[in-house]
Design an enzyme around this catalytic site. Structure first.
Site, PDB file in Angstrom:
ATOM      1  CB  CYS A   1      -3.847  -0.094  -7.152  1.00 10.59           C
ATOM      2  SG  CYS A   1      -1.971   0.266  -7.171  1.00 10.59           S
TER       3      CYS A   1
ATOM      4  NE  ARG B   1      -1.144  -1.443   3.900  1.00 11.56           N
ATOM      5  CZ  ARG B   1      -0.974  -1.357   5.054  1.00 11.56           C
ATOM      6  NH1 ARG B   1      -2.289  -0.950   5.906  1.00 11.56           N
ATOM      7  NH2 ARG B   1      -0.099  -1.976   5.773  1.00 11.56           N
TER       8      ARG B   1
ATOM      9  CG  ASN C   1      -5.757  -4.453  -5.495  1.00 10.27           C
ATOM     10  OD1 ASN C   1      -5.549  -4.552  -4.558  1.00 10.27           O
ATOM     11  ND2 ASN C   1      -4.953  -4.075  -6.305  1.00 10.27           N
TER      12      ASN C   1
ATOM     13  CE  LYS D   1      -2.900  -0.680 -12.549  1.00 10.89           C
ATOM     14  NZ  LYS D   1      -2.429  -1.970 -12.778  1.00 10.89           N
TER      15      LYS D   1
HETATM   16  C1  UGA Z   1      -3.911  -0.877  -2.894  1.00 14.82           C
HETATM   17  C2  UGA Z   1      -4.278  -1.957  -1.936  1.00 14.82           C
HETATM   18  O1  UGA Z   1      -4.702  -1.733  -0.613  1.00 14.82           O
HETATM   19  C3  UGA Z   1      -2.967  -2.786  -2.113  1.00 14.82           C
HETATM   20  O2  UGA Z   1      -3.140  -3.940  -1.225  1.00 14.82           O
HETATM   21  C4  UGA Z   1      -2.346  -3.034  -3.298  1.00 14.82           C
HETATM   22  O3  UGA Z   1      -1.069  -3.845  -3.300  1.00 14.82           O
HETATM   23  C5  UGA Z   1      -2.174  -1.978  -4.149  1.00 14.82           C
HETATM   24  O4  UGA Z   1      -3.530  -1.374  -4.196  1.00 14.82           O
HETATM   25  C6  UGA Z   1      -1.761  -2.116  -5.402  1.00 14.82           C
HETATM   26  O5  UGA Z   1      -2.452  -2.885  -6.185  1.00 14.82           O
HETATM   27  O6  UGA Z   1      -0.522  -2.029  -5.892  1.00 14.82           O
HETATM   28  P1  UGA Z   1      -3.273   1.517  -2.402  1.00 14.82           P
HETATM   29  O7  UGA Z   1      -3.456   1.890  -4.013  1.00 14.82           O
HETATM   30  O8  UGA Z   1      -1.992   2.173  -1.917  1.00 14.82           O
HETATM   31  O9  UGA Z   1      -3.292   0.120  -2.188  1.00 14.82           O
HETATM   32  O10 UGA Z   1      -4.296   2.192  -1.755  1.00 14.82           O
HETATM   33  P2  UGA Z   1      -5.243   1.888  -0.325  1.00 14.82           P
HETATM   34  O11 UGA Z   1      -4.897   2.089   0.862  1.00 14.82           O
HETATM   35  O12 UGA Z   1      -5.888   0.372  -1.002  1.00 14.82           O
HETATM   36  O13 UGA Z   1      -6.540   2.902  -0.836  1.00 14.82           O
HETATM   37  C7  UGA Z   1      -7.118   3.079  -2.065  1.00 14.82           C
HETATM   38  C8  UGA Z   1      -8.229   4.156  -2.144  1.00 14.82           C
HETATM   39  O14 UGA Z   1      -9.329   3.774  -1.399  1.00 14.82           O
HETATM   40  C9  UGA Z   1      -7.815   5.397  -1.251  1.00 14.82           C
HETATM   41  O15 UGA Z   1      -8.384   6.434  -2.272  1.00 14.82           O
HETATM   42  C10 UGA Z   1      -8.274   5.538  -0.018  1.00 14.82           C
HETATM   43  O16 UGA Z   1      -8.533   6.750   0.120  1.00 14.82           O
HETATM   44  C11 UGA Z   1      -9.700   4.734  -0.487  1.00 14.82           C
HETATM   45  N1  UGA Z   1     -10.252   4.190   0.645  1.00 14.82           N
HETATM   46  C12 UGA Z   1      -9.560   3.231   1.523  1.00 14.82           C
HETATM   47  C13 UGA Z   1     -11.544   4.376   1.210  1.00 14.82           C
HETATM   48  O17 UGA Z   1     -12.080   5.461   0.464  1.00 14.82           O
HETATM   49  N2  UGA Z   1     -12.108   3.884   2.262  1.00 14.82           N
HETATM   50  C14 UGA Z   1     -11.442   2.923   3.126  1.00 14.82           C
HETATM   51  O18 UGA Z   1     -11.884   2.410   4.116  1.00 14.82           O
HETATM   52  C15 UGA Z   1     -10.325   2.628   2.594  1.00 14.82           C
END
Ligand code: UGA
Length: 451
Positions: free
Chosen positions: A276, A164, A224, A279
């Site tokens: 991530c 993440r 994901n 897409k």
């Molecule tokens: C995500 C996955 O969590 C990782 O496990 C994965 O390895 C990565 O994609 C990837 O494919 O490389 P990341 O994109 O860093 O990681 O971000 P997340 O923490 O998953 O958050 C994604 C989005 O969801 C953010 O915009 C965040 O604000 C939003 N989010 C997250 C929410 O709106 N609510 C939540 O409860 C959690």
């Protein structure tokens, strides 16, 4: 955590691609005691990385580079020939969404394999870490084999990453699991070699699962898709809460106590963005369609739609709070990155909302602790400020769109003296409604009652 060097395992590793995944992986492998050469075709990036300057903000990364570069265990180059002799080659290049399509663009993965193949030896293992459509690994091995020196049998394993942004180092050196996809006569040896790479984390008890290529590829996109589904589920509940006068934050807290459900990824608000989740679910649908399993992932279309709807709902709320039109209104936007502790603005919900308000004629001023430079580059027509206070001068409405810790620490009473109208819309449900209301603000949020 015991490092690989303590466990007396030190390999030579190449990392192809120095994007988010590649830089972090290369630095962490060096930290684990291996000797690492990282390759990228962009000379400017390689030059800056060689000086210890990362191309993005990631907590702890500059410090880690500053630690491992002087050790001589990490080098950066544009020259593929320098990977010769590595025991393991990690492919860490990006797989962005194809222009005008849902499918992933795997051309960088195949280009990396093509460049790598002539430098392979019989003993070397190529390991794919990029997020790819299921079936890519098998095709990639054929491509590696076609380009390998005569007499060399290409060895490939699939080892998806789950890091993440914001926690990338921790997720690399201490992940919650390793997945190895292996195939063919060298499978056992491939597992053993990967165990040497990850000797340190494995000794600390990180679980490791061995499976075939397609399962390993699917684990990543399925994970994901599940995370995206969890977020859109709670955002769908937020829509119902808005209609029923209920509070989605209390709902999520109550749901989360059931450990079959869990509280993580149930934060309702503006929804998911980044490079991530959006897409990956689209590429997953596209691939399922190619495989004739399109019905199975039909629900992801709705997950995507719920997510996108939250952004327009935010603009609707802002308009409503500005008396029915955004034309000529001053809108302060707190946050530009797609999530806190990152300067990544790819598919950022915050900037989408800011841009939509601008399109409706609002005078938009954005502040973000880390993503200003990137935001300015991509959205030059938005206004930018150097602080929360400067962004909020004479604002008709303040939109809280990325949940940086700094924004939780704002003193609402002091900020109320700067704005034109003390109205805040909390797009991330992380501000304290009681605190803001008691300081004289109109506090609105997605999925929460008006008063
Ligand atoms: C995500 C996955 O969590 C990782 O496990 C994965 O390895 C990565 O994609 C990837 O494919 O490389 P990341 O994109 O860093 O990681 O971000 P997340 O923490 O998953 O958050 C994604 C989005 O969801 C953010 O915009 C965040 O604000 C939003 N989010 C997250 C929410 O709106 N609510 C939540 O409860 C959690």
């Amino acid at each position: 955590m015991p490092t690989a060097s303590l466990l007396d395992v030190s390999l030579t590793i190449s990392v192809i691609g120095t994007g988010y995944l590649g830089v972090v992986h290369a630095a962490c492998m060096a930290e684990l005691g291996h000797t690492v050469i990282a390759v990228d075709s962009d000379p400017a990036k390689i030059e800056s990385l060689s000086r210890g300057v990362a191309p993005m903000f990631e907590p702890g990364l500059d410090e880690l580079l500053g630690k491992v570069l002087p050790s001589g265990r990490l080098r950066f180059t544009t020259d593929y020939a320098q990977v010769v002799g590595a025991d393991v080659h990690f492919i860490c290049v990006g797989t962005p969404q194809r222009r005008g399509e849902n499918a992933a663009d795997t051309s960088y993965v195949f280009a990396a394999a093509q460049s790598l193949a002539p430098h392979l030896s019989q003993e070397a293992l190529v390991v794919g870490k990029s997020t790819v459509p299921v079936g890519t690994a098998a095709r990639l091995r054929d491509r590696l084999q076609a380009g390998a020196p005569e007499g060399v049998t290409a060895r490939l394993a699939w080892n998806p990453e789950f890091l993440r942004e914001g926690f990338a180092i921790q997720d690399t050196v201490a992940p919650n699991r390793f997945v190895y996809g292996v195939d063919g006569p060298s499978a056992e040896a491939d597992v053993a070699l990967l165990d040497e790479v990850y000797a340190g984390p494995l000794a600390s008890g990180t679980p490791r699962l061995v499976c075939d290529f397609p399962t390993a590829e699917l684990v990543k996109v399925a994970a994901n898709a599940f995370l995206a589904t969890k977020i859109s589920f709670i955002n769908a509940m937020a829509e119902v809460c808005e209609a029923a006068g209920a509070d989605v934050v209390q709902l999520a807290d109550a749901l989360g106590h059931d450990d079959r459900i869990g509280r993580k990824f149930l934060n309702a608000g503006l929804g998911f963005g980044g490079g991530c989740l959006p897409k990956d679910i689209r590429a997953f649908m596209a691939r399922a369609c190619e495989l004739g399993a399109d019905e199975a992932l039909e629900f992801l279309r709705e997950i995507d739609a719920i997510n996108v709807r939250r952004r327009s709902r935010m603009v609707d709320l802002a308009r409503e709070q500005c008396g029915g039109t955004l034309l000529g209104k001053r809108v302060a936007v707190l946050g530009a990155a797609f999530k806190p502790d990152s300067d990544d603005i790819r598919d950022s919900p915050a900037l989408d909302v800011a841009q939509a308000a601008r399109t409706e004629g609002a005078v938009v001023t954005v502040y973000d602790p880390k993503a200003m430079e990137a935001a300015r580059r991509v959205h030059p027509d938005l206004g930018y400020a150097d602080s929360v206070e400067e962004a909020c001068i004479d604002a008709d409405v303040v939109l809280h769109l990325t949940e940086w810790k700094q924004f939780r620490q704002i003193d609402p009473a002091a900020l109320a003296t700067i704005v034109e109208n003390p109205t805040v819309i909390d797009g991330r449900n992380t501000l304290d409604p009681a605190l803001w209301r008691s300081a004289g603000w109109v506090y609105r949020a997605l999925g929460r009652p008006t008063v």
